[in-house]
Design a protein around this motif. Sequence first.
Motif, PDB file in Angstrom:
ATOM      1  N   TRP A 369     -14.559 -12.770   3.502  1.00  0.00           N
ATOM      2  CA  TRP A 369     -14.381 -13.739   4.564  1.00  0.00           C
ATOM      3  C   TRP A 369     -15.031 -13.224   5.849  1.00  0.00           C
ATOM      4  N   SER A 370     -15.447 -14.136   6.695  1.00  0.00           N
ATOM      5  CA  SER A 370     -15.968 -13.728   7.992  1.00  0.00           C
ATOM      6  C   SER A 370     -14.809 -13.299   8.891  1.00  0.00           C
ATOM      7  N   PRO A 371     -15.053 -12.388   9.840  1.00  0.00           N
ATOM      8  CA  PRO A 371     -13.964 -11.986  10.757  1.00  0.00           C
ATOM      9  C   PRO A 371     -13.366 -13.174  11.508  1.00  0.00           C
ATOM     10  N   GLU A 372     -14.200 -14.168  11.888  1.00  0.00           N
ATOM     11  CA  GLU A 372     -13.680 -15.332  12.602  1.00  0.00           C
ATOM     12  C   GLU A 372     -12.711 -16.120  11.736  1.00  0.00           C
ATOM     13  N   ARG A 373     -13.055 -16.262  10.430  1.00  0.00           N
ATOM     14  CA  ARG A 373     -12.168 -16.996   9.526  1.00  0.00           C
ATOM     15  C   ARG A 373     -10.843 -16.252   9.351  1.00  0.00           C
ATOM     16  N   ILE A 374     -10.872 -14.942   9.259  1.00  0.00           N
ATOM     17  CA  ILE A 374      -9.650 -14.160   9.115  1.00  0.00           C
ATOM     18  C   ILE A 374      -8.785 -14.311  10.369  1.00  0.00           C
ATOM     19  N   ARG A 375      -9.410 -14.204  11.534  1.00  0.00           N
ATOM     20  CA  ARG A 375      -8.628 -14.305  12.783  1.00  0.00           C
ATOM     21  C   ARG A 375      -8.016 -15.694  12.936  1.00  0.00           C
ATOM     22  N   SER A 376      -8.772 -16.716  12.548  1.00  0.00           N
ATOM     23  CA  SER A 376      -8.222 -18.068  12.607  1.00  0.00           C
ATOM     24  C   SER A 376      -7.021 -18.204  11.667  1.00  0.00           C
ATOM     25  N   HIS A 390       7.653 -20.457   6.071  1.00  0.00           N
ATOM     26  CA  HIS A 390       7.181 -19.283   5.337  1.00  0.00           C
ATOM     27  C   HIS A 390       6.563 -19.666   3.990  1.00  0.00           C
ATOM     28  N   GLY A 391       7.065 -20.728   3.360  1.00  0.00           N
ATOM     29  CA  GLY A 391       6.467 -21.163   2.106  1.00  0.00           C
ATOM     30  C   GLY A 391       5.025 -21.605   2.286  1.00  0.00           C
ATOM     31  N   GLU A 392       4.741 -22.373   3.348  1.00  0.00           N
ATOM     32  CA  GLU A 392       3.370 -22.795   3.629  1.00  0.00           C
ATOM     33  C   GLU A 392       2.498 -21.591   3.989  1.00  0.00           C
ATOM     34  N   ALA A 393       3.081 -20.612   4.692  1.00  0.00           N
ATOM     35  CA  ALA A 393       2.323 -19.400   5.009  1.00  0.00           C
ATOM     36  C   ALA A 393       1.921 -18.665   3.726  1.00  0.00           C
ATOM     37  N   MET A 394       2.804 -18.632   2.745  1.00  0.00           N
ATOM     38  CA  MET A 394       2.474 -17.970   1.475  1.00  0.00           C
ATOM     39  C   MET A 394       1.347 -18.703   0.755  1.00  0.00           C
ATOM     40  N   GLN A 395       1.332 -20.013   0.814  1.00  0.00           N
ATOM     41  CA  GLN A 395       0.246 -20.765   0.175  1.00  0.00           C
ATOM     42  C   GLN A 395      -1.092 -20.451   0.833  1.00  0.00           C
ATOM     43  N   LEU A 396      -1.112 -20.390   2.163  1.00  0.00           N
ATOM     44  CA  LEU A 396      -2.350 -20.032   2.852  1.00  0.00           C
ATOM     45  C   LEU A 396      -2.772 -18.613   2.503  1.00  0.00           C
ATOM     46  N   LEU A 397      -1.822 -17.704   2.379  1.00  0.00           N
ATOM     47  CA  LEU A 397      -2.145 -16.314   2.026  1.00  0.00           C
ATOM     48  C   LEU A 397      -2.723 -16.221   0.618  1.00  0.00           C
ATOM     49  N   VAL A 398      -2.223 -17.069  -0.289  1.00  0.00           N
ATOM     50  CA  VAL A 398      -2.790 -17.092  -1.646  1.00  0.00           C
ATOM     51  C   VAL A 398      -4.254 -17.513  -1.595  1.00  0.00           C
ATOM     52  N   ARG A 399      -4.562 -18.514  -0.769  1.00  0.00           N
ATOM     53  CA  ARG A 399      -5.961 -18.939  -0.642  1.00  0.00           C
ATOM     54  C   ARG A 399      -6.814 -17.827  -0.024  1.00  0.00           C
ATOM     55  N   MET A 400      -6.274 -17.154   0.987  1.00  0.00           N
ATOM     56  CA  MET A 400      -7.033 -16.084   1.628  1.00  0.00           C
ATOM     57  C   MET A 400      -7.251 -14.909   0.693  1.00  0.00           C
ATOM     58  N   ALA A 405     -11.149  -9.273   2.635  1.00  0.00           N
ATOM     59  CA  ALA A 405     -11.353  -9.224   4.082  1.00  0.00           C
ATOM     60  C   ALA A 405     -12.512  -8.291   4.393  1.00  0.00           C
ATOM     61  N   PRO A 406     -13.220  -8.498   5.507  1.00  0.00           N
ATOM     62  CA  PRO A 406     -14.411  -7.688   5.776  1.00  0.00           C
ATOM     63  C   PRO A 406     -14.101  -6.248   6.158  1.00  0.00           C
ATOM     64  N   THR A 407     -12.925  -5.980   6.718  1.00  0.00           N
ATOM     65  CA  THR A 407     -12.592  -4.625   7.157  1.00  0.00           C
ATOM     66  C   THR A 407     -11.179  -4.279   6.712  1.00  0.00           C
ATOM     67  N   PRO A 408     -10.869  -2.982   6.546  1.00  0.00           N
ATOM     68  CA  PRO A 408      -9.495  -2.587   6.184  1.00  0.00           C
ATOM     69  C   PRO A 408      -8.471  -3.030   7.234  1.00  0.00           C
ATOM     70  N   GLY A 409      -8.869  -3.028   8.518  1.00  0.00           N
ATOM     71  CA  GLY A 409      -7.927  -3.429   9.553  1.00  0.00           C
ATOM     72  C   GLY A 409      -7.494  -4.876   9.407  1.00  0.00           C
ATOM     73  N   LEU A 410      -8.445  -5.779   9.132  1.00  0.00           N
ATOM     74  CA  LEU A 410      -8.092  -7.185   8.939  1.00  0.00           C
ATOM     75  C   LEU A 410      -7.287  -7.388   7.661  1.00  0.00           C
ATOM     76  N   GLN A 411      -7.632  -6.604   6.621  1.00  0.00           N
ATOM     77  CA  GLN A 411      -6.848  -6.690   5.387  1.00  0.00           C
ATOM     78  C   GLN A 411      -5.406  -6.244   5.644  1.00  0.00           C
ATOM     79  N   ALA A 412      -5.244  -5.208   6.475  1.00  0.00           N
ATOM     80  CA  ALA A 412      -3.893  -4.742   6.811  1.00  0.00           C
ATOM     81  C   ALA A 412      -3.122  -5.818   7.558  1.00  0.00           C
ATOM     82  N   ARG A 413      -3.810  -6.547   8.444  1.00  0.00           N
ATOM     83  CA  ARG A 413      -3.127  -7.615   9.173  1.00  0.00           C
ATOM     84  C   ARG A 413      -2.679  -8.731   8.227  1.00  0.00           C
ATOM     85  N   LEU A 414      -3.483  -9.038   7.198  1.00  0.00           N
ATOM     86  CA  LEU A 414      -3.060 -10.032   6.209  1.00  0.00           C
ATOM     87  C   LEU A 414      -1.843  -9.545   5.435  1.00  0.00           C
ATOM     88  N   HIS A 415      -1.828  -8.251   5.076  1.00  0.00           N
ATOM     89  CA  HIS A 415      -0.648  -7.697   4.400  1.00  0.00           C
ATOM     90  C   HIS A 415       0.586  -7.831   5.293  1.00  0.00           C
TER      91      HIS A 415
END
Length: 820
Positions: A369-376, A390-400, A405-415
């Motif tokens: 993913w692009s950094p802009e897409r991750i931040r959005s 929280h259920g809708e957040a989990m669905q978005l996380l499944v799509r993501m 993610a492009p960097t470990p830092g952004l991947q950590a934020r998704l976790h």
Amino acid sequence: MTRPPRFEQCLKDLLADPRSDERALRRCLRRLPPVGIAETVVLRETGLRLINDVSVEATWPLGRLRRLAMTLAERGDPVTRAGLFVVGREIELAGAAPAGTPAQVLNYRGCVLAEYEQLHPAVDHFSAALGADPGFVPALVNRALSAMELGRTLDARSDAAEALERGRDYPPARFADRLVRTLLPLAERSPLPVSLLAAEHGVLDLLRTYDRAARPLEPRDASPWDEEAITPPPRPPASADAAEHNHYGVVNGRIGRYTEAIHAFESALARDPHFARARFNLAKAHQMAGDHERALAELRGKNLPRREACTVRARSLRALWRIDEARAQDAKADGLERRQRRTSAPPGLPDLSDLLRAVAREPVGLEPWSPERIRSALAQLTRMSARGRHGEAMQLLVRMAQRPAPTPGLQARLHERQAVALAGLGRAARAREQYSAALALLPEGCDEDLRSRCFEGRAACAADGAGKAGKTGTAGKTGKGGKARTDDLHAALTSALRASDRAAEARLRSLLGRAAQASGHPHAAAAWYRSVLVPAREAEDWQTELDALRRCAELADRLGHADRSRTYGDELSRARHRAGDLALCVDEDPEAVVQASRRTLLACAPARPAAVGSSSRELERLLDHADGLRGAQRRPADALACYYPALAVCLQREDPGETERCLTGMGTAYEGLAGEAALRALTELARALGEDGRADTLRSASGTLSDAAGVMTDGEAGELTECARAAFRWALALGSRRGDQVAQAAAVSNLAMTEARLGNLDTASRYERWALDVHLRAGADDRARIGLGHLVRIAERLGDEEGAARLRRRREELDQRGEL
């Protein structure tokens, strides 16, 4: 995997080609390079971008892309054929019509958008279809149904009547006309959103039965346009059995004839006292009629449908403000539903990336993913979690998770966001795993702010696990969990110190004090609480400071240090005065303010409150509708009829953010009603003065001014203004509990305007100045400008022209800074 640039360029040319679809597709196929798994992934990414674009203009390229995918699937080799077919079907499900005229294509995508509850762009598509073919009846039918759900009753009535006039022998047109005419009286009697009214009366599925072509392999009801479902049958004869009377009652309840429905269900029970479904329907009819006590009485019967009975019981209990009982009934209904599904996991989404890898029989590396897409996505996830979705957040996380993610830092934020969503869903163990995964990607010294949040979240999960262990009788195992929690809190504090986050430092020191107090170490707890004071003051987190001072005083008293206890008590009083606790120097406990405000507002609650569901989606729809009634439509009384049931849901869900939003809307609506009442009173006063011919002497003029000044503080206007004040004070108390000064400042600013309306100008000025300082420190320039405008008007009413001029200059300076 490198991206195929030639294939991407061919796609762009296809989508922008001004020629007909057939010619553009033939030209694209001639120029297209061989299609493999990488090209299939690019094709899907292009389709997803068009799917997310709900404009009318995006409908045409979406259809071209579907035809390209299906054509390539027919011609492709077995390796890529399945992937291309899945991509084409995915685009088709998102609204690309298989074939047809322009009106049919636009109508098809409009129906798909409406089925996904994107009603505004759906109406745009139906209107575009009618622009292409003014006599296209399916578009008229669908636009009438969508307009009805949006609350545009006049548009719905007009479209339904025109559809019936153009197609009297067309079943969907007859059905839509009858359904709209059925819902119109219900919408006129109740200010609730039409979608909630339709769901309550069991016709929401009918309202969302759109007239479109069937998808391939889609099972369609042979007769979806059943007018009998909303047409009252003839009254059953005296010899009719219980089932016939029950059916007669169901249809009458569905169209809002509650008295007929209640009599029919009572007749059914007279013939068969053990008819459980008729008893449940009778309770539901009483609830829809607004008689919640009778509904609860009927629901005490045996052999009722358990889950449905719990849901209906919860709605009536909420309408009667018996929040704890309603919460218990909803929890019971959720448990029965999970037991029926045999799972508690939120619905997931298929991972097409895994399918493409299986089809290719070789590893396929997807572009990150692009950094802009991750931040959005992170910003969207934060909003969802703040609103409890929280259920809708989990669905978005499944799509993501379908791409890295492009960097470990952004991947950590998704976790970290996934851990927050899991914790909100009550899955502390899995949330702890996600916090640990985030920390594994963050070496020491890197992004200490995020590390601190992860350690703190993991500690909270450990506390939840220890609490559950205690409840299940395994308390002997909680010692290890308590130590792990303390270790995580210490690690979080270390990261907060490195990040120089004084607010987090104060909060974590307070948590460590609570942990020490819970483990039976009062001296250590007192030391931790004392260490909270300095960072809390520097961060202006006065709520944490007040809590620490209260606990210091309690521990000192418990340990027998009376002098220290008095010292902390004096310091607590000074701190409350400095911080402007609650209504700025009003020495009241937040809970006392909440209870007093609640009594004031409930005394003015509707006599027959509406019964609504408790899901986050229903709550958001109800609040949005209430805000629209209060703002754009200027119907504050109808807005309050929606805010009250929404407030009951917010209290049950214990969602402070949505509760503050609801209370702020209620306060503003009450202010609007107070203004209308004051205007009526002033008009009546002016009429009376004109008839009497008074006000020709100084004494009568003075009396006239006194009467005019009392308009806002006496009578109906004064009572309504007091309700607005109670709503704003309640919102202020919630901000006090959370220590959120920005939210408090917004509530204080609203309260200042109410005090000014009551004539308390000095108090209003003091409130508004405090709110202005907070907004300026937080960089909220828009709110600061509004506050300065309020202060100008207050200064003018106080006769302080010099002060008003200074405030105008400050506002001009702020405007200039914003322009720069």
